[in-house]
Design a protein around this motif. Structure first.
Motif, short mmCIF file in Angstrom:
data_model
loop_
_atom_site.label_atom_id
_atom_site.label_comp_id
_atom_site.label_asym_id
_atom_site.label_seq_id
_atom_site.Cartn_x
_atom_site.Cartn_y
_atom_site.Cartn_z
N ARG A 56 -22.83 17.85 33.18
CA ARG A 56 -23.57 18.99 33.72
C ARG A 56 -22.79 19.67 34.85
N SER A 57 -22.15 18.89 35.70
CA SER A 57 -21.31 19.45 36.77
C SER A 57 -20.15 20.25 36.17
N LEU A 76 -13.70 16.97 39.38
CA LEU A 76 -14.81 16.03 39.21
C LEU A 76 -14.55 14.69 39.91
N THR A 77 -13.28 14.28 39.98
CA THR A 77 -12.97 12.98 40.58
C THR A 77 -12.53 13.06 42.03
N SER A 78 -12.28 14.24 42.53
CA SER A 78 -11.74 14.42 43.88
C SER A 78 -12.71 13.95 44.96
N GLY A 81 -14.30 16.82 46.03
CA GLY A 81 -15.13 17.42 44.99
C GLY A 81 -16.37 16.59 44.73
N GLU A 82 -16.55 16.23 43.47
CA GLU A 82 -17.79 15.55 43.06
C GLU A 82 -17.75 14.03 43.18
N ALA A 86 -13.62 7.88 37.21
CA ALA A 86 -12.70 8.40 36.19
C ALA A 86 -13.33 8.47 34.80
N ASP A 87 -14.06 7.43 34.41
CA ASP A 87 -14.63 7.41 33.06
C ASP A 87 -15.70 8.49 32.87
N ALA A 88 -16.47 8.77 33.90
CA ALA A 88 -17.50 9.81 33.81
C ALA A 88 -16.85 11.20 33.74
N ALA A 89 -15.81 11.40 34.56
CA ALA A 89 -15.10 12.69 34.54
C ALA A 89 -14.42 12.91 33.19
N GLN A 90 -13.82 11.86 32.65
CA GLN A 90 -13.15 12.00 31.35
C GLN A 90 -14.17 12.30 30.26
#
Length: 147
Positions: A56-57, A76-78, A81-82, A86-90
């Motif tokens: 959603r992000s 997303l991983t920064s 940032g959010e 890593a697995d959620a961003a990927q």
């Protein structure tokens, strides 16, 4: 008294199920739609909450500005940032619906407005890991389609 409440609740639930079955049985389109929605909900619940939120992000970010896969993942991983794992961003990058080449073209148009550069300079900016992080193919598409 407690058994009476349980029996009443059981009767009410049974009646609702029967009415739902009868109601859905009259319209196959409704039944198909309900079944499709149930499958979608079931699939979504198998995906961890954090993965769904990362997706959603990602959608929000892409509706705001163009990103490459690498740029979106980094956002997303920064820590700035959010902060998604890593697995959620990927998961988000792999599942978001977007046209990465068109994103590169939008980014190229933005650069062209604020700081014009040569085709080679634009290509390098789009593909740079310190820049946008688009793939060579995405960057070339943008350079080729920039008016």
């Amino acid at each position: 008294m407690m058994q009476l409440k349980r029996k009443s609740l059981l009767c009410f639930c049974s009646a609702m199920i029967i009415l739902n079955i009868i109601g859905c049985g009259n319209d196959s389109k409704t039944s198909d739609k309900t079944s499709t929605n149930n499958v979608k909900v079931e699939q979504e619940t198998k995906v961890p909450r954090e993965h769904r939120n990362a997706l959603r992000s990602a959608e929000v970010y892409l509706n705001t500005m163009p990103f490459s896969k690498r740029g979106l993942y980094n956002q997303l991983t920064s820590d700035a940032g959010e902060k998604y794992p890593a697995d959620a961003a990927q998961y988000a990058v792999d599942n978001v619906k977007t046209n990465w080449k068109e994103n590169a073209l939008k980014a190229a148009k933005n650069y062209d407005k604020i700081m014009p550069m040569s085709k080679q300079g634009l290509y390098e900016q789009l593909t740079s890991t310190a820049g946008d992080g688009y793939t060579p193919e995405e960057a070339q598409y943008a350079v080729d389609h920039l008016n």
